[in-house]
Design a protein around this motif. Structure first.
Motif, short mmCIF file in Angstrom:
data_model
loop_
_atom_site.label_atom_id
_atom_site.label_comp_id
_atom_site.label_asym_id
_atom_site.label_seq_id
_atom_site.Cartn_x
_atom_site.Cartn_y
_atom_site.Cartn_z
N ASN A 1 -21.73 30.33 48.27
CA ASN A 1 -22.24 31.31 47.32
C ASN A 1 -23.23 30.68 46.34
OD1 ASN A 1 -20.78 30.08 45.26
ND2 ASN A 1 -19.05 31.46 45.47
N ASP A 2 -23.99 31.51 45.68
CA ASP A 2 -25.06 31.04 44.79
C ASP A 2 -24.53 30.19 43.64
OD1 ASP A 2 -27.07 32.17 46.28
OD2 ASP A 2 -27.16 34.00 45.08
N GLU A 3 -23.40 30.59 43.05
CA GLU A 3 -22.87 29.84 41.91
C GLU A 3 -22.49 28.42 42.31
OE1 GLU A 3 -21.49 32.90 42.74
OE2 GLU A 3 -22.40 34.11 41.18
N LEU A 4 -21.87 28.28 43.47
CA LEU A 4 -21.46 26.95 43.92
C LEU A 4 -22.69 26.09 44.22
CD1 LEU A 4 -19.28 24.97 44.65
CD2 LEU A 4 -19.15 26.01 46.92
N ARG A 5 -23.68 26.65 44.87
CA ARG A 5 -24.91 25.92 45.19
C ARG A 5 -25.61 25.46 43.91
NH1 ARG A 5 -29.17 28.73 46.26
NH2 ARG A 5 -28.02 30.42 47.22
N ILE A 6 -25.66 26.33 42.91
CA ILE A 6 -26.28 25.98 41.63
C ILE A 6 -25.49 24.87 40.93
CG2 ILE A 6 -26.79 26.84 39.30
CD1 ILE A 6 -27.43 29.56 40.69
N ALA A 7 -24.18 24.97 40.96
CA ALA A 7 -23.34 23.94 40.32
C ALA A 7 -23.52 22.59 41.01
CB ALA A 7 -21.88 24.37 40.36
#
Length: 70
Positions: free
Chosen positions: A2-8
């Protein structure tokens, strides 16, 4: 992923690139990294488990080795 994990993950990578680990640490810093007391790390130095360099600091490679599972 997901986007949040990739950003983190990318944020952690950027931080690591801009804030490299020091080549050596003090006994207090080593204790924090190992989750031990300063007194315990001092005893480990006296016992020869960690060797101080000429600056009186512990090379970070020794800390990394101590954190590796046996």
């Amino acid at each position: 992923m997901n986007d949040e994990l990739r950003i983190a993950i990318r944020a952690v990578q950027l931080y690591a690139e801009r804030h490299p680990r020091p080549p050596q640490v003090t006994i207090t810093q080593a204790a924090e990294m190992l989750g031990l007391s300063r007194h315990t790390v001092s005893k480990m130095v006296r016992a020869g488990q960690f060797k101080l360099n000429r600056c009186g600091m512990i090379p970070v490679e020794q800390i990394d080795a101590a954190l590796q599972p046996v």
